[in-house]
Design a protein around this motif. Structure first.
Motif, PDB file in Angstrom:
ATOM      1  N   GLU A   7       0.794  21.268  78.232  1.00 56.82           N
ATOM      2  CA  GLU A   7       0.154  21.152  79.553  1.00 56.82           C
ATOM      3  C   GLU A   7       0.579  22.262  80.515  1.00 56.82           C
ATOM      4  OE1 GLU A   7      -1.887  19.190  81.766  1.00 56.82           O
ATOM      5  OE2 GLU A   7      -2.808  19.094  79.772  1.00 56.82           O
ATOM      6  N   ASP A   8       1.888  22.607  80.454  1.00 60.54           N
ATOM      7  CA  ASP A   8       2.417  23.559  81.433  1.00 60.54           C
ATOM      8  C   ASP A   8       2.326  25.015  80.954  1.00 60.54           C
ATOM      9  OD1 ASP A   8       4.244  23.294  79.432  1.00 60.54           O
ATOM     10  OD2 ASP A   8       6.004  23.135  80.730  1.00 60.54           O
ATOM     11  N   PHE A   9       1.590  25.239  79.880  1.00 59.44           N
ATOM     12  CA  PHE A   9       1.442  26.612  79.379  1.00 59.44           C
ATOM     13  C   PHE A   9       0.730  27.452  80.445  1.00 59.44           C
ATOM     14  CE2 PHE A   9      -0.508  30.022  76.955  1.00 59.44           C
ATOM     15  CZ  PHE A   9       0.513  30.386  76.091  1.00 59.44           C
ATOM     16  N   LYS A  11      -1.601  29.328  82.569  1.00 58.00           N
ATOM     17  CA  LYS A  11      -3.065  29.482  82.427  1.00 58.00           C
ATOM     18  C   LYS A  11      -3.495  30.948  82.400  1.00 58.00           C
ATOM     19  CE  LYS A  11      -4.081  25.001  82.806  1.00 58.00           C
ATOM     20  NZ  LYS A  11      -2.791  24.603  82.203  1.00 58.00           N
ATOM     21  N   HIS A  12      -2.732  31.803  83.094  1.00 59.58           N
ATOM     22  CA  HIS A  12      -3.166  33.207  83.154  1.00 59.58           C
ATOM     23  C   HIS A  12      -3.084  33.879  81.783  1.00 59.58           C
ATOM     24  CE1 HIS A  12       1.176  33.628  83.736  1.00 59.58           C
ATOM     25  NE2 HIS A  12       1.077  34.891  83.405  1.00 59.58           N
ATOM     26  N   ILE A  13      -2.210  33.391  80.908  1.00 61.97           N
ATOM     27  CA  ILE A  13      -2.126  33.958  79.555  1.00 61.97           C
ATOM     28  C   ILE A  13      -3.427  33.652  78.796  1.00 61.97           C
ATOM     29  CG2 ILE A  13      -0.922  33.860  77.325  1.00 61.97           C
ATOM     30  CD1 ILE A  13       1.655  33.337  78.831  1.00 61.97           C
ATOM     31  N   ILE A  14      -3.862  32.413  78.878  1.00 62.70           N
ATOM     32  CA  ILE A  14      -5.104  32.009  78.203  1.00 62.70           C
ATOM     33  C   ILE A  14      -6.279  32.805  78.771  1.00 62.70           C
ATOM     34  CG2 ILE A  14      -6.633  30.065  77.680  1.00 62.70           C
ATOM     35  CD1 ILE A  14      -4.186  28.221  78.279  1.00 62.70           C
ATOM     36  N   GLU A  15      -6.242  32.946  80.079  1.00 55.91           N
ATOM     37  CA  GLU A  15      -7.334  33.638  80.767  1.00 55.91           C
ATOM     38  C   GLU A  15      -7.428  35.119  80.351  1.00 55.91           C
ATOM     39  OE1 GLU A  15     -10.017  34.950  83.473  1.00 55.91           O
ATOM     40  OE2 GLU A  15      -7.959  35.443  84.061  1.00 55.91           O
ATOM     41  N   LEU A 101       6.915  32.952  80.908  1.00 56.14           N
ATOM     42  CA  LEU A 101       7.216  32.078  79.780  1.00 56.14           C
ATOM     43  C   LEU A 101       8.414  32.616  79.016  1.00 56.14           C
ATOM     44  CD1 LEU A 101       5.658  29.655  78.497  1.00 56.14           C
ATOM     45  CD2 LEU A 101       4.539  31.311  77.005  1.00 56.14           C
ATOM     46  N   GLU A 102       9.342  31.735  78.665  1.00 59.98           N
ATOM     47  CA  GLU A 102      10.450  32.128  77.786  1.00 59.98           C
ATOM     48  C   GLU A 102       9.947  32.080  76.350  1.00 59.98           C
ATOM     49  OE1 GLU A 102      13.555  33.129  78.235  1.00 59.98           O
ATOM     50  OE2 GLU A 102      13.430  33.044  80.435  1.00 59.98           O
ATOM     51  N   LEU A 103      10.168  33.140  75.602  1.00 64.23           N
ATOM     52  CA  LEU A 103       9.626  33.185  74.245  1.00 64.23           C
ATOM     53  C   LEU A 103      10.731  33.256  73.205  1.00 64.23           C
ATOM     54  CD1 LEU A 103       6.874  35.891  74.882  1.00 64.23           C
ATOM     55  CD2 LEU A 103       6.512  33.438  74.662  1.00 64.23           C
ATOM     56  N   ASP A 104      10.464  32.669  72.036  1.00 61.83           N
ATOM     57  CA  ASP A 104      11.408  32.826  70.924  1.00 61.83           C
ATOM     58  C   ASP A 104      11.236  34.247  70.365  1.00 61.83           C
ATOM     59  OD1 ASP A 104       9.427  32.938  68.735  1.00 61.83           O
ATOM     60  OD2 ASP A 104       9.021  30.863  69.295  1.00 61.83           O
ATOM     61  N   PRO A 105      12.182  34.714  69.535  1.00 66.12           N
ATOM     62  CA  PRO A 105      12.151  36.104  69.077  1.00 66.12           C
ATOM     63  C   PRO A 105      10.847  36.509  68.377  1.00 66.12           C
ATOM     64  CG  PRO A 105      14.252  35.104  68.511  1.00 66.12           C
ATOM     65  CD  PRO A 105      13.400  34.014  69.074  1.00 66.12           C
ATOM     66  N   VAL A 106      10.242  35.588  67.630  1.00 62.98           N
ATOM     67  CA  VAL A 106       9.006  35.922  66.916  1.00 62.98           C
ATOM     68  C   VAL A 106       7.874  36.176  67.903  1.00 62.98           C
ATOM     69  CG1 VAL A 106       7.264  35.068  65.288  1.00 62.98           C
ATOM     70  CG2 VAL A 106       9.679  34.675  64.829  1.00 62.98           C
ATOM     71  N   ARG A 107       7.734  35.281  68.871  1.00 65.47           N
ATOM     72  CA  ARG A 107       6.691  35.435  69.887  1.00 65.47           C
ATOM     73  C   ARG A 107       6.968  36.630  70.800  1.00 65.47           C
ATOM     74  NH1 ARG A 107       1.846  33.337  69.277  1.00 65.47           N
ATOM     75  NH2 ARG A 107       2.363  33.320  67.105  1.00 65.47           N
ATOM     76  N   MET A 108       8.261  36.893  71.005  1.00 63.59           N
ATOM     77  CA  MET A 108       8.642  38.028  71.851  1.00 63.59           C
ATOM     78  C   MET A 108       8.183  39.328  71.202  1.00 63.59           C
ATOM     79  SD  MET A 108      10.093  38.258  74.790  1.00 63.59           S
ATOM     80  CE  MET A 108       9.717  39.778  75.643  1.00 63.59           C
ATOM     81  N   LYS A 109       8.279  39.387  69.898  1.00 66.10           N
ATOM     82  CA  LYS A 109       7.811  40.571  69.167  1.00 66.10           C
ATOM     83  C   LYS A 109       6.311  40.773  69.403  1.00 66.10           C
ATOM     84  CE  LYS A 109       8.770  42.663  64.703  1.00 66.10           C
ATOM     85  NZ  LYS A 109       9.349  43.884  65.159  1.00 66.10           N
ATOM     86  N   CYS A 110       5.562  39.679  69.409  1.00 66.03           N
ATOM     87  CA  CYS A 110       4.124  39.738  69.712  1.00 66.03           C
ATOM     88  C   CYS A 110       3.907  40.299  71.112  1.00 66.03           C
ATOM     89  CB  CYS A 110       3.505  38.342  69.665  1.00 66.03           C
ATOM     90  SG  CYS A 110       3.680  37.470  68.114  1.00 66.03           S
TER      91      CYS A 110
END
Ligand code: FES
Length: 129
Positions: A7-9, A11-15, A101-110
């Motif tokens: 829910e708290d993801f 919104k601007h990222i999706i947009e 957003l705080e990201l894990d290392p895998v997502r941070m690489k993205c």
């Protein structure tokens, strides 16, 4: 879109993922750089136009996960018109702040993929001057 997000993801990222800014090619770009994430094969292609040491225009194309493509879209907005020195100072931390957003290392690489490509593009340009 069949993605389940909390829910708290932010919104601007999706947009940005759905409606990427500065998407496409720039005619007469000084540098075009492509980089990919070896883990998944996703990629971004960055088009850069310079005026002296200023990035006068930037765009991207690519294919990949929400984080890599949204990050590319946001970064092009952030960087357009900025001095090269300023752009080279952008850190992982700034990307985290930009995404909200705080990201894990895998997502941070993205999320870092576009910035890594932009840095390479700037270095290529500077080395040719
Ligand atoms: Fe490939 Fe994110 S899963 S860049």
């Amino acid at each position: 879109m069949g993605i389940h997000l909390p829910e708290d993801f932010p919104k601007h990222i999706i947009e940005h993922y759905r409606r990427p800014r500065n998407y496409g090619e720039i005619e007469g770009a000084n540098v075009i750089v492509k980089d990919s994430n070896r883990l998944c094969g996703d990629y971004v292609e960055i088009y850069l136009k310079f005026e002296g040491k200023r990035i006068s225009d930037i765009s991207f194309k690519g294919q990949g996960c929400m984080m890599s493509q949204a990050s590319a879209s946001m970064l092009t907005e952030l960087i357009k018109g900025k001095e090269v020195d300023e752009v080279l100072k952008i850190t992982k931390n700034d990307i985290t702040k930009m995404l909200g957003l705080e990201l894990d290392p895998v997502r941070m690489k993205c999320a870092m993929l576009p910035l890594v490509a932009i840095r390479k593009g700037i270095e290529t340009y500077l080395s040719k001057r």
